[in-house]
Every structure is written in C-alpha cells, then in structure tokens.
Scaffold this motif. Sequence first.
Motif, mmCIF file in Angstrom:
data_model
loop_
_atom_site.group_PDB
_atom_site.id
_atom_site.type_symbol
_atom_site.label_atom_id
_atom_site.label_comp_id
_atom_site.label_asym_id
_atom_site.label_seq_id
_atom_site.Cartn_x
_atom_site.Cartn_y
_atom_site.Cartn_z
ATOM 1 N N TYR A 12 63.266 -0.319 26.670
ATOM 2 C CA TYR A 12 62.836 0.841 25.718
ATOM 3 C C TYR A 12 63.479 2.105 26.299
ATOM 4 O O TYR A 12 63.634 2.902 25.297
ATOM 5 C CB TYR A 12 61.170 0.905 25.943
ATOM 6 C CG TYR A 12 60.490 1.630 25.014
ATOM 7 C CD1 TYR A 12 60.232 1.229 23.682
ATOM 8 C CD2 TYR A 12 60.270 2.814 25.133
ATOM 9 C CE1 TYR A 12 59.644 1.871 22.903
ATOM 10 C CE2 TYR A 12 59.803 3.719 24.080
ATOM 11 C CZ TYR A 12 59.344 3.184 22.938
ATOM 12 O OH TYR A 12 58.620 4.085 22.106
ATOM 13 N N GLU A 16 65.320 4.817 23.897
ATOM 14 C CA GLU A 16 64.964 6.372 23.811
ATOM 15 C C GLU A 16 66.387 6.879 23.994
ATOM 16 O O GLU A 16 66.605 8.113 23.299
ATOM 17 C CB GLU A 16 63.969 6.778 24.629
ATOM 18 C CG GLU A 16 62.725 6.341 24.324
ATOM 19 C CD GLU A 16 61.661 6.909 25.340
ATOM 20 O OE1 GLU A 16 61.723 6.969 26.457
ATOM 21 O OE2 GLU A 16 60.676 7.197 24.502
ATOM 22 N N HIS A 19 68.447 6.968 20.936
ATOM 23 C CA HIS A 19 67.480 7.675 19.863
ATOM 24 C C HIS A 19 68.026 9.366 20.240
ATOM 25 O O HIS A 19 68.350 9.827 19.173
ATOM 26 C CB HIS A 19 66.119 7.662 20.178
ATOM 27 C CG HIS A 19 65.354 7.962 18.864
ATOM 28 N ND1 HIS A 19 65.557 7.355 17.585
ATOM 29 C CD2 HIS A 19 64.377 8.884 18.675
ATOM 30 C CE1 HIS A 19 64.614 7.909 16.721
ATOM 31 N NE2 HIS A 19 63.862 8.742 17.557
ATOM 32 N N ILE A 23 70.021 11.870 17.961
ATOM 33 C CA ILE A 23 69.579 13.239 17.447
ATOM 34 C C ILE A 23 70.540 14.283 17.823
ATOM 35 O O ILE A 23 70.696 15.293 17.151
ATOM 36 C CB ILE A 23 68.115 13.326 18.231
ATOM 37 C CG1 ILE A 23 67.276 12.407 17.717
ATOM 38 C CG2 ILE A 23 67.841 14.748 18.015
ATOM 39 C CD1 ILE A 23 65.951 12.186 18.381
ATOM 40 N N GLY A 68 65.000 4.107 16.433
ATOM 41 C CA GLY A 68 63.725 4.722 15.983
ATOM 42 C C GLY A 68 62.856 3.306 15.264
ATOM 43 O O GLY A 68 61.603 3.112 15.729
ATOM 44 N N MET A 75 55.087 -1.261 18.217
ATOM 45 C CA MET A 75 53.531 -0.581 18.308
ATOM 46 C C MET A 75 53.520 -0.210 16.814
ATOM 47 O O MET A 75 53.163 0.951 16.661
ATOM 48 C CB MET A 75 53.536 0.400 19.392
ATOM 49 C CG MET A 75 54.593 1.351 19.288
ATOM 50 S SD MET A 75 54.268 2.866 20.687
ATOM 51 C CE MET A 75 56.165 3.590 20.666
ATOM 52 N N LEU A 79 51.521 3.224 15.618
ATOM 53 C CA LEU A 79 52.278 4.598 15.008
ATOM 54 C C LEU A 79 51.702 4.953 13.830
ATOM 55 O O LEU A 79 51.677 6.012 13.191
ATOM 56 C CB LEU A 79 53.817 4.191 14.978
ATOM 57 C CG LEU A 79 54.205 4.441 16.593
ATOM 58 C CD1 LEU A 79 55.754 3.756 16.625
ATOM 59 C CD2 LEU A 79 54.508 5.799 17.019
ATOM 60 N N LYS A 88 56.234 13.177 10.770
ATOM 61 C CA LYS A 88 57.722 12.919 11.039
ATOM 62 C C LYS A 88 58.242 12.143 9.896
ATOM 63 O O LYS A 88 59.494 12.691 9.586
ATOM 64 C CB LYS A 88 57.873 12.264 12.529
ATOM 65 C CG LYS A 88 59.134 12.266 12.972
ATOM 66 C CD LYS A 88 59.386 11.397 14.329
ATOM 67 C CE LYS A 88 60.679 10.670 14.385
ATOM 68 N NZ LYS A 88 60.821 10.171 15.575
ATOM 69 N N MET A 89 57.759 11.114 9.673
ATOM 70 C CA MET A 89 58.393 10.389 8.278
ATOM 71 C C MET A 89 58.626 10.951 6.943
ATOM 72 O O MET A 89 59.471 10.860 6.638
ATOM 73 C CB MET A 89 57.677 9.017 8.146
ATOM 74 C CG MET A 89 57.991 8.121 9.296
ATOM 75 S SD MET A 89 59.495 7.608 9.715
ATOM 76 C CE MET A 89 59.615 8.161 11.439
ATOM 77 N N TRP A 126 65.009 19.655 10.674
ATOM 78 C CA TRP A 126 65.426 18.706 11.771
ATOM 79 C C TRP A 126 64.631 18.994 13.046
ATOM 80 O O TRP A 126 64.089 18.226 13.738
ATOM 81 C CB TRP A 126 66.757 18.495 11.757
ATOM 82 C CG TRP A 126 67.223 17.961 10.545
ATOM 83 C CD1 TRP A 126 68.339 18.230 9.636
ATOM 84 C CD2 TRP A 126 67.125 16.134 10.262
ATOM 85 N NE1 TRP A 126 68.549 16.954 8.917
ATOM 86 C CE2 TRP A 126 67.823 15.803 9.326
ATOM 87 C CE3 TRP A 126 66.033 15.311 10.933
ATOM 88 C CZ2 TRP A 126 67.866 14.804 8.607
ATOM 89 C CZ3 TRP A 126 66.028 14.192 10.348
ATOM 90 C CH2 TRP A 126 66.952 13.684 9.382
ATOM 91 N N VAL A 129 61.155 17.649 12.796
ATOM 92 C CA VAL A 129 61.175 16.252 13.275
ATOM 93 C C VAL A 129 61.327 16.182 14.665
ATOM 94 O O VAL A 129 60.608 15.077 15.295
ATOM 95 C CB VAL A 129 62.472 15.704 12.132
ATOM 96 C CG1 VAL A 129 62.746 13.908 12.894
ATOM 97 C CG2 VAL A 129 62.142 15.615 10.730
ATOM 98 N N LEU A 130 62.075 16.799 15.443
ATOM 99 C CA LEU A 130 62.332 16.654 16.737
ATOM 100 C C LEU A 130 60.963 17.068 17.503
ATOM 101 O O LEU A 130 60.510 16.247 18.591
ATOM 102 C CB LEU A 130 63.377 17.658 17.011
ATOM 103 C CG LEU A 130 63.927 17.860 18.464
ATOM 104 C CD1 LEU A 130 65.320 16.790 18.687
ATOM 105 C CD2 LEU A 130 64.331 19.295 18.720
ATOM 106 N N GLY A 133 58.562 13.893 17.048
ATOM 107 C CA GLY A 133 59.227 13.092 17.802
ATOM 108 C C GLY A 133 58.719 13.125 19.175
ATOM 109 O O GLY A 133 58.028 12.138 19.808
ATOM 110 N N ARG A 134 58.791 14.170 19.744
ATOM 111 C CA ARG A 134 58.314 14.548 21.249
ATOM 112 C C ARG A 134 57.041 14.480 21.343
ATOM 113 O O ARG A 134 56.237 14.099 22.232
ATOM 114 C CB ARG A 134 58.959 15.713 21.731
ATOM 115 C CG ARG A 134 58.892 16.029 23.127
ATOM 116 C CD ARG A 134 59.858 14.706 23.839
ATOM 117 N NE ARG A 134 59.471 14.410 25.190
ATOM 118 C CZ ARG A 134 58.644 13.855 25.666
ATOM 119 N NH1 ARG A 134 57.787 13.218 24.930
ATOM 120 N NH2 ARG A 134 58.510 13.619 26.974
#
Length: 139
Positions: A12, A16, A19, A23, A68, A75, A79, A88-89, A126, A129-130, A133-134
């Motif tokens: 995992y 990341e 990912h 980014i 992603g 999960m 999510l 985010k999506m 973007w 989105v970042l 994500g965080r």
Amino acid sequence: MLTALGSHPWAYPMLEVVHLFGIALLLGNLVLLELRVFGLGPTLPVDALARLSQTLAGLGFVLAAVSGLTMFGTMPGELLANRVFTAKMALILLAGCNAGLFHARDSLRKLDATARGLMVVSTVIWLLVLTCGRWIGYT
Ligand code: HEM
C-alpha cells in the motif's frame, strides 16, 4: 484480494509512492507549460514544450489513476461514503471537461486570455484535487 493489499506492510505504501509520482508529473508539467504561456522562458518553443509536457502530464495522470483506483479497491465502501472522496472525483471530472474545452478551442495555437484563464483554472482544480486527496486521510 484488494482488501488484503490495504494491510500489506509495503504494497500500500508503494501504491502511494506511485500515486505521488504521478501527481508530481501531472502538476509539474502543467505548471511548466503554464509558466511558458505566461511569458517565462520566451526562447522555448511553445509547440515542442507543449508536446513534451502534455505527454508527461498524461503519463502522470495514468499513473495516479491506476494507483488511485487500486487503492480505492482496498476500501471501496468506506471511500464511496466519504464526501471528500466524492468531491475529489467530481473535481477530476471537472478538470477533464476544462482540458476538453481548452483543446476544443485550439487554445495552444491562440494563446489568448481565455487560454491563459483556462490554464489557471486547471491548476486551481488540480490543487483542489491534491487537497482532497490528502484530506481523505483525515476524514
Ligand atoms: C482516478 C483517479 C484517482 C483515484 C481513483 C484516486 C484515489 C485515491 C485514493 C483511494 C487515495 C488513498 C486515500 C487514503 O488512503 O487516505 C488517494 C490518495 C491521494 N490522492 Fe488520489 N486518486 C486519483 C487521482 C489523484 C490525482 C490526479 C491527484 C492530485 C492531483 C490525487 C491526489 C492524492 C493525494 C495527495 C493523496 C494522498 C496521498 C498520501 O497521503 O500519501 N489523486 N487517491
């Protein structure tokens, strides 16, 4: 099988890393092209720079999307119930529409105020989105 990946000691975290690399490629290259369009590095030919930076940004997006979606698979229920993930999506979809509009009106040839405006909007989306994500990690 993907749910087991979520608790794997290194798989995992490696997803990341992929990912984050995706980014970095995506945002780094979009910002580079944007700065050129705003007048920095005037000796760099826009066409050639755009080809390279858009290819690398596209590759970055593919890396971020594949890693992603794999992380999502570990999960999905959690999510899908998470509003920040939904935001985010939706933002990624909006970024896609913005990019579609940018190219449909041939912005890279025109390089006008609308082209510059759409590039700024793209960067803002973007960055949101970042942020989402965080933020998911804290919700
Ligand atoms: C289809 C595309 C994408 C999907 C399905 C997706 C999904 C995910 C998932 C499931 C996580 C893990 C959440 C967690 O464990 O807390 C995550 C983390 C993250 N995502 Fe995405 N993502 C996608 C694209 C992007 C893009 C394009 C960006 C940025 C521009 C981004 C930014 C982030 C950030 C910053 C994190 C946190 C990473 C960390 O803390 O190590 N994602 N994403």
